[in-house]
Design an enzyme around this catalytic site. Sequence first.
Site, short mmCIF file in Angstrom:
data_model
loop_
_atom_site.label_atom_id
_atom_site.label_comp_id
_atom_site.label_asym_id
_atom_site.label_seq_id
_atom_site.Cartn_x
_atom_site.Cartn_y
_atom_site.Cartn_z
N GLY A 230 0.82 -1.22 0.00
CA GLY A 230 0.00 0.00 0.00
C GLY A 230 0.86 1.27 0.00
N LYS A 237 -2.35 2.58 -4.57
CA LYS A 237 -2.93 3.76 -3.94
C LYS A 237 -2.28 5.07 -4.40
CE LYS A 237 -6.30 1.73 -2.42
NZ LYS A 237 -6.51 0.84 -1.34
N CYS A 281 -15.81 -3.05 6.71
CA CYS A 281 -17.27 -2.86 6.66
C CYS A 281 -17.96 -3.82 5.68
CB CYS A 281 -17.61 -1.42 6.29
SG CYS A 281 -17.11 -0.23 7.54
N LYS A 283 -16.64 -4.85 2.42
CA LYS A 283 -16.44 -4.57 0.99
C LYS A 283 -16.14 -5.84 0.19
CE LYS A 283 -13.65 -1.48 -1.92
NZ LYS A 283 -12.51 -0.55 -1.88
N ASP A 298 -11.46 -3.19 -5.49
CA ASP A 298 -10.90 -2.05 -4.76
C ASP A 298 -11.06 -0.67 -5.42
OD1 ASP A 298 -9.63 -1.09 -2.44
OD2 ASP A 298 -7.66 -1.14 -3.37
N ARG A 397 -1.76 -10.26 3.83
CA ARG A 397 -2.47 -10.18 2.54
C ARG A 397 -2.14 -11.35 1.63
NH1 ARG A 397 -5.55 -5.17 1.47
NH2 ARG A 397 -5.40 -4.16 3.49
C1 SPV Z 1 -7.01 -0.34 1.63
O1 SPV Z 1 -6.59 -0.26 2.79
O2 SPV Z 1 -7.96 0.33 1.22
C2 SPV Z 1 -6.39 -1.29 0.70
C3 SPV Z 1 -5.10 -1.86 1.05
O3 SPV Z 1 -6.91 -1.53 -0.35
S1 SPV Z 1 -3.82 -0.78 0.67
O4 SPV Z 1 -3.28 -1.17 -0.62
O5 SPV Z 1 -2.85 -0.90 1.70
O6 SPV Z 1 -4.35 0.56 0.58
MN MN Z 2 -8.49 -0.12 -0.83
#
Ligand code: SPV
Ligand code: MN
Length: 635
Positions: A230, A237, A281, A283, A298, A397
């Site tokens: 992440g 992200k 929640c 998802k 995601d 993960r």
């Molecule tokens: C999240 O936390 O929303 C994720 C995992 O999808 S991360 O890639 O760490 O953001």
């Molecule tokens: Mn995410």
Amino acid sequence: MSKLDTHQFAPLLKSKMSPESYRKLIALENEELFAFVGEFTEHCEPDSVYMCDDSDEDAEYIRQHSLLKGEEKPLTKAGQTIHYDGYNDQGRAPGATKNLVSKELVPLMGALLAKERNEGLAEVRQVMKGIMKGKQAIVKLSCEGPTRSPFSIACAQITDSFYVAHSEDLLYRRGYEHFRLMAPGERFFRFVHSAGRLDEHGNSVDLENRRIYQDMEDYIVMSANNQYAGNSVGLKKHAMRLAIKLAGTEGWLCEHMFVMSVQNEKKGRSTCFCGAFPSGCGKTATAMLPGEKIIGDDIAYFRNVNGEFRAVNVENGIFGIIKDVNAVDDPLIFKTLQTPGLEIIFSNVLTGPDNEPYWLGMGVDHPAKGWSYSGEWFEGKTDDKGVPIPHAHGNARYTLRLGYLENIDPAYNDKNGVPVQGIIYGGRDSDTSVPIEESLDWKSGIILKACTLESETTSAVIGKEGVLAPQPMANLDFISYPIGAYITNNIRFGEGIANAPRIYAVNYFLRDAKGNFLTNKLAKKVWLHWAELRIHNEVDAYRTPLGFIPRYEDLKALFAEIFQEEFSEELYRELFKFRIDPWIAKISRAVRFYHHSAPDCPEEYFEIWKSTAHKLTALKERYGHFIEPGTYSEK
Ligand code: SPV
Ligand code: MN
């Protein structure tokens, strides 16, 4: 000879790249890409630079080198590997993450992790100077969304981590050919990552110099001294934050949403829903509902394609939380994780003496010792404060290609995306929101359902767990331009399309006075099938002050049809009564949050929240604390 051979960085790149790598780079004739690779090779000083194309040979090179360098280790089942992030690098690091924006924009960013751009660039460049010394850098090209589609965003990643490159190969579509076909000057996102100095286990040691800085003007992200995906995988992200900004500029949407389709077998119909849920929640559980089909878990892009509201899953794989994936609650993923021969990276779980992975909530006994994210692990191990260290991390993960899943929707690769008919905002509370409610229209859905989402913080983010935090569109960690403008872009995008999706709010977590959940985990399937019937105008609904809820007889029929189960009218009344006081409190929290954290939030939205709270207060005189389903009328 290419004109790039005379570029200022040509001699440096020739000296650091094999003739084959150099040939692959110049064959693209992309001067911006060449300059990007040159600039950061000069700045980060890797010993050598390896250029990937879309071939399986290059994917194999990355896989092999991740093993050779010890970034991943093979597990017992063919194709499976394990990767460990450092003990203090197990989740996203908001404290080290900044959106770099102009000085004028900084005061408008409120809660959004902003930093003045020039200052941030100077700081992160300083941290990254010479950071790749002694290592090979990999240049890997990928595409967000299907390649050569109205949704595509080309991406170039430079990283000194083979694990990061390997993860990107599983999670995104390869993009070398896409780059080759790009018009001169076409925009692409750029990512530079370095794990920095490593300890004897290959983990980043300079965590105090961890930086994840995203340049919102030039669409470049620089990430240093970290490994957790992440924080390190550019296309996840980081690209999401860049895409949210770009979408705001261009009038489309990038949302933190799954994409799935509800299957109505009786009618031979597939209806696409997208959903935003804060972590913890429901998802993934919604995206992976048994009997329905998944497109993505995601991140979604939404565009107006020929007058239709259409979506793609940006990704081609899943980086999913493994905790609680077991044969009962998540049978499809569990089975996939047990199947030999699939390329799967596990991270931060226990590997036992049998060299198999074990995680929390697996539903299987785990060995009393092995290797884990805390190093050598044994039952009873504690940290330096005497607190027990579990055998696997709560944010451990799995990373795999979407195509491995049995329930993949064949539409997931469609270049024009899929038409979206329902959007779901999923919260988590024990005493406020009904299990499902349809909004009155697009705009009230955004203001009253999406903007009022809240959740408790979880282990996906480093820091304290269990704190109630506002989560506009479940996207607070990723919104990268002022929140008010982001909300307005959401409203305008939906209002600009004749058949915008209906908006639903769901809550799977209502509890009784003793603290027991009122419904079982699969009841969500009924709520979704009710929404599907609504979208096709096949069921009526009762009006509430904030939207529409199901009638008892429609849910009773769905419970009978889907689960051959009785659904009692008593439970229905308890689930679907409108709880006035908690809703007034929830709206007040939203007003407080936007007042403090969204300096550019238009007065108009505050008026809507405040007038809704007034209306609810007035309703108490007529109805008392609760409005029984079916008894409410506007007049
Ligand atoms: C999240 O936390 O929303 C994720 C995992 O999808 S991360 O890639 O760490 O953001
Ligand atoms: Mn995410």
